[in-house]
Design a protein around this motif. Structure first.
Motif, PDB file in Angstrom:
ATOM      1  N   LEU A  87      18.432 -39.754   4.449  1.00 28.86           N
ATOM      2  CA  LEU A  87      17.105 -40.324   4.262  1.00 28.86           C
ATOM      3  C   LEU A  87      16.051 -39.515   5.004  1.00 28.86           C
ATOM      4  N   LEU A  88      16.335 -39.176   6.255  1.00 29.29           N
ATOM      5  CA  LEU A  88      15.402 -38.400   7.056  1.00 29.29           C
ATOM      6  C   LEU A  88      15.114 -37.043   6.420  1.00 29.29           C
ATOM      7  N   ILE A  89      16.162 -36.361   5.984  1.00 31.42           N
ATOM      8  CA  ILE A  89      15.999 -35.025   5.419  1.00 31.42           C
ATOM      9  C   ILE A  89      15.300 -35.080   4.068  1.00 31.42           C
ATOM     10  N   ALA A  90      15.631 -36.071   3.254  1.00 29.83           N
ATOM     11  CA  ALA A  90      14.989 -36.196   1.939  1.00 29.83           C
ATOM     12  C   ALA A  90      13.482 -36.390   2.103  1.00 29.83           C
ATOM     13  N   CYS A  91      13.084 -37.235   3.044  1.00 27.86           N
ATOM     14  CA  CYS A  91      11.650 -37.442   3.290  1.00 27.86           C
ATOM     15  C   CYS A  91      11.010 -36.177   3.838  1.00 27.86           C
ATOM     16  N   GLN A 144       3.144 -43.418  -4.871  1.00 26.41           N
ATOM     17  CA  GLN A 144       4.286 -44.169  -5.390  1.00 26.41           C
ATOM     18  C   GLN A 144       5.519 -43.289  -5.465  1.00 26.41           C
ATOM     19  N   GLN A 145       5.321 -41.995  -5.724  1.00 26.65           N
ATOM     20  CA  GLN A 145       6.447 -41.066  -5.756  1.00 26.65           C
ATOM     21  C   GLN A 145       7.127 -40.993  -4.391  1.00 26.65           C
ATOM     22  N   ASP A 146       6.317 -41.004  -3.330  1.00 23.74           N
ATOM     23  CA  ASP A 146       6.894 -41.024  -1.980  1.00 23.74           C
ATOM     24  C   ASP A 146       7.742 -42.274  -1.782  1.00 23.74           C
ATOM     25  N   VAL A 147       7.225 -43.420  -2.221  1.00 24.10           N
ATOM     26  CA  VAL A 147       7.973 -44.678  -2.087  1.00 24.10           C
ATOM     27  C   VAL A 147       9.274 -44.602  -2.876  1.00 24.10           C
ATOM     28  N   ASP A 148       9.222 -44.029  -4.063  1.00 22.49           N
ATOM     29  CA  ASP A 148      10.422 -43.911  -4.897  1.00 22.49           C
ATOM     30  C   ASP A 148      11.466 -43.016  -4.228  1.00 22.49           C
ATOM     31  N   GLU A 166       0.475 -50.177   4.860  1.00 26.49           N
ATOM     32  CA  GLU A 166       1.267 -49.230   4.064  1.00 26.49           C
ATOM     33  C   GLU A 166       2.292 -48.467   4.891  1.00 26.49           C
ATOM     34  N   LEU A 167       2.466 -48.838   6.142  1.00 26.45           N
ATOM     35  CA  LEU A 167       3.506 -48.225   6.952  1.00 26.45           C
ATOM     36  C   LEU A 167       4.863 -48.725   6.487  1.00 26.45           C
ATOM     37  N   ALA A 168       5.760 -47.796   6.179  1.00 28.56           N
ATOM     38  CA  ALA A 168       7.118 -48.153   5.751  1.00 28.56           C
ATOM     39  C   ALA A 168       8.029 -48.172   6.978  1.00 28.56           C
ATOM     40  N   MET A 169       8.625 -49.327   7.253  1.00 32.20           N
ATOM     41  CA  MET A 169       9.479 -49.475   8.428  1.00 32.20           C
ATOM     42  C   MET A 169      10.932 -49.660   7.997  1.00 32.20           C
ATOM     43  N   PHE A 170      11.822 -48.932   8.659  1.00 31.36           N
ATOM     44  CA  PHE A 170      13.251 -48.994   8.359  1.00 31.36           C
ATOM     45  C   PHE A 170      13.972 -49.628   9.538  1.00 31.36           C
ATOM     46  N   MET A 171      14.717 -50.684   9.267  1.00 31.61           N
ATOM     47  CA  MET A 171      15.446 -51.388  10.306  1.00 31.61           C
ATOM     48  C   MET A 171      16.906 -51.540   9.891  1.00 31.61           C
ATOM     49  N   HIS A 172      17.772 -51.611  10.871  1.00 28.34           N
ATOM     50  CA  HIS A 172      19.139 -52.041  10.597  1.00 28.34           C
ATOM     51  C   HIS A 172      19.051 -53.396   9.890  1.00 28.34           C
TER      52      HIS A 172
END
Length: 251
Positions: A87-91, A144-148, A166-172
């Motif tokens: 995920l990190l590398i793809a972004c 939207q492409q970034d979100v996808d 619009e901040l995207a947060m990733f949690m366990h």
């Protein structure tokens, strides 16, 4: 009878200038003098310079990744960057600003202080080599492409919340405010129906649903108001403290 009060910080307990009013502090102190536990549950990491720590019995940070009763940690759900590397590398490859965060430091592919001037502790890293257990990861999708791209590379054990800014947060997936607050309540022998919680954003919904009484701020998102039991005044007008004084201290 209410035995615990839980407050989100931004746009809830904090005013727009990121301060807590003297009136609010006085109300919280009165609650503690009556034996009511007072905690905050925030999406932020370190908050030592944001709120007066001596007013609170405990806190939840990074959206539920960690919970503390005083100095005792009672809950923790972390994200291994090794397992989240794709995920990190793809972004990163797509030019999406992204970071992994522990309590005090942000590990990012961009200058974090250019977005949030008060954040000073960050390191630009190569995500191919980063190996930490993060409390939270976040990204700043612009299209939207970034979100996808984010969604297509999201492991099923990581939960994604896109906040009102619009901040995207990733949690366990097991890191959320309600689980962390539940751990604190169990530590102190408090039932969920004895807890009153205040919030305004999407990551407060599970908390307001979990607690016996959920109160949405007057400036909260409609989705938050829809699950709340009550709606109070705005954070600019000390809405949470006024509600507590009227419905807890005067009962």
């Amino acid at each position: 009878m209410i035995k615990m009060l839980v407050f989100d910080l931004d746009d809830t307990l904090l005013r727009s200038d990121k301060t807590v009013s003297e009136y609010t502090v006085s109300v919280l102190k009165k609650c503690r003098s009556l034996g009511i536990k007072v905690i905050y549950a925030t999406g932020r990491g370190c908050t030592l310079d944001i709120v007066p720590q001596e007013v609170f019995d405990g806190y939840v940070r990074n959206g539920g990744a960690a919970a503390f009763a005083g100095n005792v940690q009672v809950y923790e759900k972390l994200i291994s960057t090794e397992k989240a590397r794709d995920l990190l590398i793809a972004c990163d490859n797509a030019g999406i600003k992204i970071a992994a965060q522990d309590e005090n430091r942000h590990y990012s592919n961009f200058n974090v202080d250019e977005i949030w001037s008060w954040i000073k502790y960050y390191t630009i890293v190569d995500f191919n080599a980063l190996d930490i257990n993060a409390e939270k990861m976040y990204a700043l999708p612009e299209t939207q492409q970034d979100v996808d791209i984010i969604k297509s590379n999201l492991p099923d054990w990581i939960n994604l919340i896109i906040a009102r800014d619009e901040l995207a947060m990733f949690m366990h997936r097991e890191a959320n405010k309600s689980s962390a607050v539940s751990a604190l309540a169990e530590y102190w022998g408090i039932e969920n129906f004895e807890i009153m919680a205040f919030g305004d954003d999407l990551n407060d919904i599970d908390l307001l649903e979990f607690c016996g009484i959920g109160v949405a701020m007057g400036s909260a998102l409609d989705e938050v108001k829809a699950v709340a039991d009550y709606i109070c005044d705005t954070n600019e007008n000390d809405g949470a403290a006024k509600w507590v004084e009227e419905h807890v201290l005067r009962m």
